[in-house]
Motif scaffolding. Structure first.
Motif, PDB file in Angstrom:
ATOM      1  N   ALA A   1     -16.465  18.732  -4.270  1.00  0.00           N
ATOM      2  CA  ALA A   1     -16.838  20.150  -4.006  1.00  0.00           C
ATOM      3  C   ALA A   1     -16.250  20.851  -5.261  1.00  0.00           C
ATOM      4  O   ALA A   1     -16.745  21.576  -6.081  1.00  0.00           O
ATOM      5  CB  ALA A   1     -17.437  21.322  -3.298  1.00  0.00           C
ATOM      6  N   THR A   2     -15.415  20.918  -5.248  1.00  0.00           N
ATOM      7  CA  THR A   2     -14.321  21.874  -5.629  1.00  0.00           C
ATOM      8  C   THR A   2     -13.101  21.154  -6.552  1.00  0.00           C
ATOM      9  O   THR A   2     -12.760  21.809  -7.867  1.00  0.00           O
ATOM     10  CB  THR A   2     -13.448  22.585  -5.358  1.00  0.00           C
ATOM     11  N   GLY A   3     -12.712  19.840  -6.819  1.00  0.00           N
ATOM     12  CA  GLY A   3     -11.334  19.450  -7.039  1.00  0.00           C
ATOM     13  C   GLY A   3      -9.953  19.992  -6.553  1.00  0.00           C
ATOM     14  O   GLY A   3      -8.639  19.128  -6.887  1.00  0.00           O
ATOM     15  N   ASP A   4      -9.824  21.055  -5.374  1.00  0.00           N
ATOM     16  CA  ASP A   4      -8.478  21.076  -4.764  1.00  0.00           C
ATOM     17  C   ASP A   4      -8.410  20.247  -3.784  1.00  0.00           C
ATOM     18  O   ASP A   4      -9.376  19.849  -3.692  1.00  0.00           O
ATOM     19  CB  ASP A   4      -8.857  22.817  -4.018  1.00  0.00           C
ATOM     20  N   VAL A   5      -6.876  20.010  -3.177  1.00  0.00           N
ATOM     21  CA  VAL A   5      -6.127  19.441  -2.511  1.00  0.00           C
ATOM     22  C   VAL A   5      -7.264  20.100  -1.270  1.00  0.00           C
ATOM     23  O   VAL A   5      -6.198  21.124  -0.782  1.00  0.00           O
ATOM     24  CB  VAL A   5      -5.194  19.259  -2.853  1.00  0.00           C
ATOM     25  N   ALA A   6      -7.197  18.837  -0.289  1.00  0.00           N
ATOM     26  CA  ALA A   6      -7.573  19.203   1.023  1.00  0.00           C
ATOM     27  C   ALA A   6      -6.580  19.084   1.312  1.00  0.00           C
ATOM     28  O   ALA A   6      -5.774  19.857   3.236  1.00  0.00           O
ATOM     29  CB  ALA A   6      -9.016  18.584   1.237  1.00  0.00           C
ATOM     30  N   GLY A   7      -5.330  17.819   1.758  1.00  0.00           N
ATOM     31  CA  GLY A   7      -4.582  17.505   2.074  1.00  0.00           C
ATOM     32  C   GLY A   7      -4.125  16.755   2.007  1.00  0.00           C
ATOM     33  O   GLY A   7      -4.505  15.906   0.745  1.00  0.00           O
ATOM     34  N   ARG A   8      -3.130  15.798   2.188  1.00  0.00           N
ATOM     35  CA  ARG A   8      -2.268  14.688   2.554  1.00  0.00           C
ATOM     36  C   ARG A   8      -2.740  13.473   4.072  1.00  0.00           C
ATOM     37  O   ARG A   8      -2.289  14.498   4.872  1.00  0.00           O
ATOM     38  CB  ARG A   8      -1.064  14.712   2.075  1.00  0.00           C
ATOM     39  N   VAL A   9      -2.234  12.506   3.878  1.00  0.00           N
ATOM     40  CA  VAL A   9      -2.444  11.888   4.784  1.00  0.00           C
ATOM     41  C   VAL A   9      -1.359  10.619   4.684  1.00  0.00           C
ATOM     42  O   VAL A   9      -0.723  10.280   3.533  1.00  0.00           O
ATOM     43  CB  VAL A   9      -3.839  11.174   5.158  1.00  0.00           C
ATOM     44  N   GLN A  10      -0.582  10.047   5.348  1.00  0.00           N
ATOM     45  CA  GLN A  10       0.144   8.707   6.062  1.00  0.00           C
ATOM     46  C   GLN A  10      -0.801   8.003   5.798  1.00  0.00           C
ATOM     47  O   GLN A  10      -1.341   7.922   7.421  1.00  0.00           O
ATOM     48  CB  GLN A  10       0.832   9.184   6.770  1.00  0.00           C
TER      49      GLN A  10
ATOM     50  N   THR B   1       0.795  -1.258   0.124  1.00  0.00           N
ATOM     51  CA  THR B   1       0.477   0.006  -0.236  1.00  0.00           C
ATOM     52  C   THR B   1       0.334   0.870  -0.213  1.00  0.00           C
ATOM     53  O   THR B   1       1.957   1.203   1.000  1.00  0.00           O
ATOM     54  CB  THR B   1      -0.688  -0.183   1.124  1.00  0.00           C
ATOM     55  N   ALA B   2       0.444   2.433  -0.291  1.00  0.00           N
ATOM     56  CA  ALA B   2       1.441   3.072  -0.894  1.00  0.00           C
ATOM     57  C   ALA B   2       1.452   3.990   0.503  1.00  0.00           C
ATOM     58  O   ALA B   2       0.301   4.013   1.288  1.00  0.00           O
ATOM     59  CB  ALA B   2       0.736   4.557  -1.725  1.00  0.00           C
ATOM     60  N   THR B   3       2.631   4.386   0.668  1.00  0.00           N
ATOM     61  CA  THR B   3       2.737   5.067   2.402  1.00  0.00           C
ATOM     62  C   THR B   3       1.297   7.127   2.319  1.00  0.00           C
ATOM     63  O   THR B   3       1.158   7.480   3.602  1.00  0.00           O
ATOM     64  CB  THR B   3       3.738   5.879   2.294  1.00  0.00           C
ATOM     65  N   THR B   4       1.165   6.969   1.202  1.00  0.00           N
ATOM     66  CA  THR B   4       0.759   8.921   1.669  1.00  0.00           C
ATOM     67  C   THR B   4      -0.373   9.026   0.384  1.00  0.00           C
ATOM     68  O   THR B   4      -0.435   7.354  -0.515  1.00  0.00           O
ATOM     69  CB  THR B   4       1.677   9.846   1.485  1.00  0.00           C
ATOM     70  N   GLY B   5      -1.306   9.394   0.339  1.00  0.00           N
ATOM     71  CA  GLY B   5      -2.332   9.583   0.001  1.00  0.00           C
ATOM     72  C   GLY B   5      -2.742  11.406  -0.104  1.00  0.00           C
ATOM     73  O   GLY B   5      -2.524  11.987   0.994  1.00  0.00           O
ATOM     74  N   THR B   6      -3.680  11.883  -1.247  1.00  0.00           N
ATOM     75  CA  THR B   6      -4.299  13.050  -1.213  1.00  0.00           C
ATOM     76  C   THR B   6      -5.502  13.234  -1.942  1.00  0.00           C
ATOM     77  O   THR B   6      -6.247  12.276  -1.954  1.00  0.00           O
ATOM     78  CB  THR B   6      -3.466  13.774  -3.280  1.00  0.00           C
ATOM     79  N   ILE B   7      -5.818  13.944  -0.851  1.00  0.00           N
ATOM     80  CA  ILE B   7      -7.469  13.539  -0.493  1.00  0.00           C
ATOM     81  C   ILE B   7      -7.511  15.485  -1.437  1.00  0.00           C
ATOM     82  O   ILE B   7      -7.189  16.625  -0.839  1.00  0.00           O
ATOM     83  CB  ILE B   7      -7.771  14.182   1.208  1.00  0.00           C
TER      84      ILE B   7
END
Length: 513
Positions: A23-32, A13-19
């Motif tokens: 509603a907008t398609g913008d990046v809300a944050g990243r998670v480990q 499993t990849a170690t990080t992901g982009t959330i």
């Protein structure tokens, strides 16, 4: 749409992901993401910390929970901004979660000591009064909470609060769609001086399975299908579970109801959080004399709604494209089968996972919109001839979470309420049972097993019960042991039988049976 853990070419499993904000398609944050292989070690750390947390006692734990409640209040704006970014909620929807968590905290802070105090139980028969019986509530060491994405704060904390109050350690697995808010909740716990009895496990299915495998108790909130899988996995170790699952909540409008009140309640109950609420209003049965008036009032109210994320909007985006697809399918299938969409009915052009508030009429139980959980902003309304028909149709469902009845005659509404097969019924209101922290919230049928919060049981559910029996006197000790004579044992058994039968005989004599 939010990202889920991806599998790399190595198979790991990849170690990080982009959330992504739906509603907008913008990046809300990243998670480990959490490696499932690390979860047993996380669980071991929680179990070690739990012993000290339990030893603080209810008063000591209450002080920490009070600091946490204060922290949540002070950081409410930060949490709500993140909720909007992570879920695409409107400001109105995001504003509901932190206050509910603080309300539950406040209730348990003042009641947890009494809820966890040993209880003295009376003897069942007079000759057993030589024993003093007490029931003790001892926390399960590790509670795993698998929380959904629709209310990332409320659904996580309404369960975690009770478990922490009980003296348990908590391993929280938030939805992989909304992992960011949980990071803030954990930070708040740490900054409030909470011990290391709260930890996160971030990820999807494999992480959930690992979290289940290390737990002494599991609280799951989500779909009925996934709840079945959780229970199957838990059964491997006979781990107890509490499941709050799907719903298809009915609302019944009687001919004497306040129609404006009922219509506005139905619209709010159906559209709040874009319909993504377990106890949302998903179908309405209206007595024929007021059907046209009710439908007209609903349409007026729906047309006044403004859809979009953030400030000034009534409700925001659905969580992702998959949820939009379910809503579209239910609406399209209903219309194809003869229903009419008086509002909405088609997805708007433009970015974001939005669906318009859709009122459906000419519906029946042959349509998925009336029988399957939609979890979207739809409001199907069905005309009925009698109250009996409304009750029968309301109960004609595999679900049984909550319901609502509208009538100016409250006693009449109460008589109907207790004929509905569900865990809670609101009279002349919707969803209000969520605010009733003194009462259980749980479902019947495929809507769940057990209940969340609700008085002392909301804490005790996370405990094991231990009965301690202490002699009040040494007289009569060992009267039925093997070292006594057969004559003594026979006399003792006859006496026990005679005394035990005294009450049944008096009861039968009193009824003339």
């Amino acid at each position: 749409m939010t990202a889920t853990p991806e599998v790399a070419s190595s198979g790991k499993t990849a170690t990080t992901g982009t959330i992504i904000n739906p509603a907008t398609g913008d990046v809300a944050g990243r998670v480990q993401w959490t490696d499932p292989a690390d979860i047993p070690a996380i669980a071991a750390g929680l179990r070690a910390a739990q012993r000290g947390w339990e030893q603080r006692g209810p008063k000591g734990r209450a002080r920490v929970l009070a600091r946490y409640a204060t922290w949540l209040g002070e950081h409410r704006d930060e949490i709500e901004r993140l909720l909007i970014d992570e879920t695409g909620k409107s400001t109105v929807d995001a504003a509901q979660e932190v206050p509910l968590a603080i309300m539950i905290l406040s209730y348990y802070i003042k009641t947890m000591e009494k809820a966890l105090a040993p209880e003295t139980r009376p003897a069942a028969l007079p000759f057993l009064a030589i024993k003093k019986i007490t029931v003790h509530y001892r926390p399960r060491a590790l509670v795993s909470i698998i929380a959904p994405w629709n209310y990332p704060v409320a659904n996580a904390l309404m369960d975690a609060i009770g478990a922490l109050a009980a003296g348990c350690a908590v391993l929280l697995k938030p939805s992989e769609r909304t992992p960011l808010t949980a990071e803030v909740l954990l930070r708040g716990w740490q900054e409030s001086g909470g011990s290391d009895v709260l930890a996160l496990a971030q990820g999807a299915r494999e992480v959930s399975e690992a979290v289940i495998d290390v737990a002494d108790y599991i609280q799951f909130t989500g779909s009925s299908a996934t709840g079945t899988k959780v229970m199957e996995r838990a059964a491997r170790r006979l781990t107890p579970v509490s499941l709050e699952l799907g719903g298809k909540d009915p609302l019944i409008v009687l001919e004497d109801a306040d129609i404006e009140l009922a219509a506005n309640a139905a619209v709010w109950g159906a559209m709040f959080n874009a319909g993504q609420t377990c106890v949302s209003t998903e179908r309405v049965y209206v007595l024929e004399p007021v059907y046209d008036e009710f439908v007209a009032a609903v349409v007026r109210a729906v047309k006044a709604l403004d859809v979009g994320a953030g400030d000034g909007k009534h409700f925001g985006a659905l969580i992702d494209e998959a949820q939009v697809a379910v809503t579209e399918r239910h609406v399209n299938d209903a219309v194809a089968a003869g229903a009419r969409a008086l509002t909405g009915g088609k997805r708007p052009s433009g970015p974001g996972s939005f669906y318009p508030p859709t009122v459906l009429v000419d519906v029946d139980h042959s349509m998925a919109a009336m029988t399957e959980e939609t979890f979207g902003p739809t409001l199907p309304i069905m005309k009925v001839a009698t109250v009996a028909e409304a009750i029968r149709l309301a109960n004609d469902s595999p679900y049984g979470l909550s319901a609502a009845v509208f009538s100016k005659d409250v006693n009449r509404a109460k008589d109907i309420a207790v004929q509905l097969d569900c865990g809670a019924v609101n009279i002349n209101d919707v969803i209000s049972n969520l605010m009733c922290t003194t009462a259980p919230m749980g479902g019947w049928k495929t809507s769940g097993i057990g209940a969340r919060f609700g008085g002392a049981d909301g804490i005790r559910k996370f405990c094991r019960q231990e009965t301690v029996v202490v002699p009040r006197t040494s007289a009569g000790a060992g009267g039925n042991y093997y070292n006594n004579s057969l004559k003594t044992l026979t006399r003792m058994n006859r006496l026990m039988t005679t005394l035990a039968l005294a009450r049944p005989k008096r009861t039968l004599k009193g009824t003339g049976t």
